[in-house]
Write an enzyme that holds these catalytic residues in place. Structure first.
Site: not given
Ligand code: HMG
Ligand code: MG
Length: 305
Positions: A18, A242, A251
């Site tokens: 994070d 985030c 955080n």
């Molecule tokens: P998308 O673009 O809708 O994904 O993203 P998709 O399924 O259409 O795939 C698009 C491309 O991404 C494809 O590749 C997939 O293979 C690839 P291409 O064929 O175009 O070359 N792909 C991946 N590659 C590697 N690993 C994977 C993966 N999945 C798809 N797992 C997706 C959807 C969910 C993947 C995207 O939106 C994403 O990765 N989001 C993550 C964002 C993130 O990490 N945000 C921060 C974390 S949350 C947070 O911080 C809050 C928290 O800390 C709590 C708080 O602080 O309150 C938890």
């Molecule tokens: Mg956080």
């Protein structure tokens, strides 16, 4: 207040994930390993190392496989990582990670911005992640973000967050971490909100994840503690936020939490001196001062000592 403090609390350290997910400049792998080694040396037992998310969305954590392969968990230390979908689960399995965390938001807009999915689509995805992960012998944690408020939608109904939490627990997640992602919560609100959750779920199923964006994280943690919560997320020196939540910087700093708990006689298993050192490592890794207070001020020095 303060007459129901526990003997011990479990701290779940999120800084390598994070924290570093938010950095503008890429952090070299050896620096990530240095930070993780310092966290382990401080006695942290649960550490979220990285994310198996799309490297296009979070390029800062694109080295997830390499990192997990190169760090060893000493006995008693458990590593975890974020997993958004089946592809992420497969990546985590390939490198033998024992625990993963799925994540979603209580508000539709933040969920869409963070994962490109509606809340319903997130559940569909998790049905392809959580049961297979459990079958593979992994433990699965979950996050629900924006429980105290959404940067796009404002207030979020507590009933919705409770239903989301119920679904995640029914799916097999062992614990749901409730996030004040943009750090808007205040203590009385936290009391009402956490009490509503505790009317439905038992304390070990819940963790609290506060951001100190407006200086209320510790006060909110104290309210959660008093209500019976025993699991808190924190990030050394207050690293991170985030990337898809404007204003989510900061955080709750792990050393600020540990300092407060130790001062009240609540054990965390963490060595505060070593944790302050880990905060300094975090500062050298990102190349700037970080907002946590105790690593800047140091421990309390007794008069005459
Ligand atoms: P998308 O673009 O809708 O994904 O993203 P998709 O399924 O259409 O795939 C698009 C491309 O991404 C494809 O590749 C997939 O293979 C690839 P291409 O064929 O175009 O070359 N792909 C991946 N590659 C590697 N690993 C994977 C993966 N999945 C798809 N797992 C997706 C959807 C969910 C993947 C995207 O939106 C994403 O990765 N989001 C993550 C964002 C993130 O990490 N945000 C921060 C974390 S949350 C947070 O911080 C809050 C928290 O800390 C709590 C708080 O602080 O309150 C938890
Ligand atoms: Mg956080």
């Amino acid at each position: 207040m303060l007459d129901r403090l526990p003997d011990a609390v479990s701290v779940y350290e999120v800084s390598p994930r994070d924290g570093l997910q938010n950095e503008a400049a890429p952090i070299p792998l050896p620096d990530k390993k240095r930070l993780i080694a310092a966290l382990i040396a401080a006695g942290l037992k649960r550490i979220e190392l990285t994310s198996f998310v799309s490297p296009r969305w979070v390029p800062q954590l694109a080295d997830a496989e390499e990192l997990v392969r190169e760090v060893q968990a000493p006995a008693g230390v458990s590593f975890s990582a974020l997993v958004p979908n089946a592809k992420g689960l497969e990546r985590a399995r390939q490198v033998g990670l024992p625990e993963i965390a799925v994540f979603m938001s209580a508000s539709e807009t933040h969920n869409k911005k963070n994962t490109n999915k509606s809340i319903e689509q997130s559940f569909e995805t998790f049905r392809e992640v959580v049961p297979p992960a459990l079958e593979a012998g992994m433990r699965v944690r979950a996050y629900v973000s924006t429980v105290w408020g959404c940067p796009y939608e404002g207030d979020v109904p507590v009933a919705r967050s409770i239903e989301i939490t119920r679904t995640l627990l029914e799916l097999g997640c062992y614990q749901v971490s409730l996030g004040d992602t943009i750090g808007v919560g205040t203590p009385l609100e936290t009391k009402k909100l956490v009490s509503a959750f505790l009317a439905e779920f038992s304390p070990p199923n819940l963790a609290l994840h506060f951001h100190d964006t407006r200086g209320t994280a510790l006060a909110n943690a104290l309210v959660g503690l008093e209500l019976g919560i025993r699991d808190f997320d924190a990030s050394v020196a207050g690293l991170g936020g985030c990337p898809y939540a404007p204003g989510a910087a900061g955080n709750l700093a792990t050393e600020d939490l540990v300092y407060m708990l130790q001062g009240m006689g609540v054990t965390t298993g963490v060595d505060l001196d070593a944790l302050i050192e880990a905060g300094k490592v975090a500062e050298t890794v990102v190349g700037r001062r970080l907002p946590g207070k105790v690593h800047q001020a140091g421990k309390r020095v007794l008069r005459g000592a």
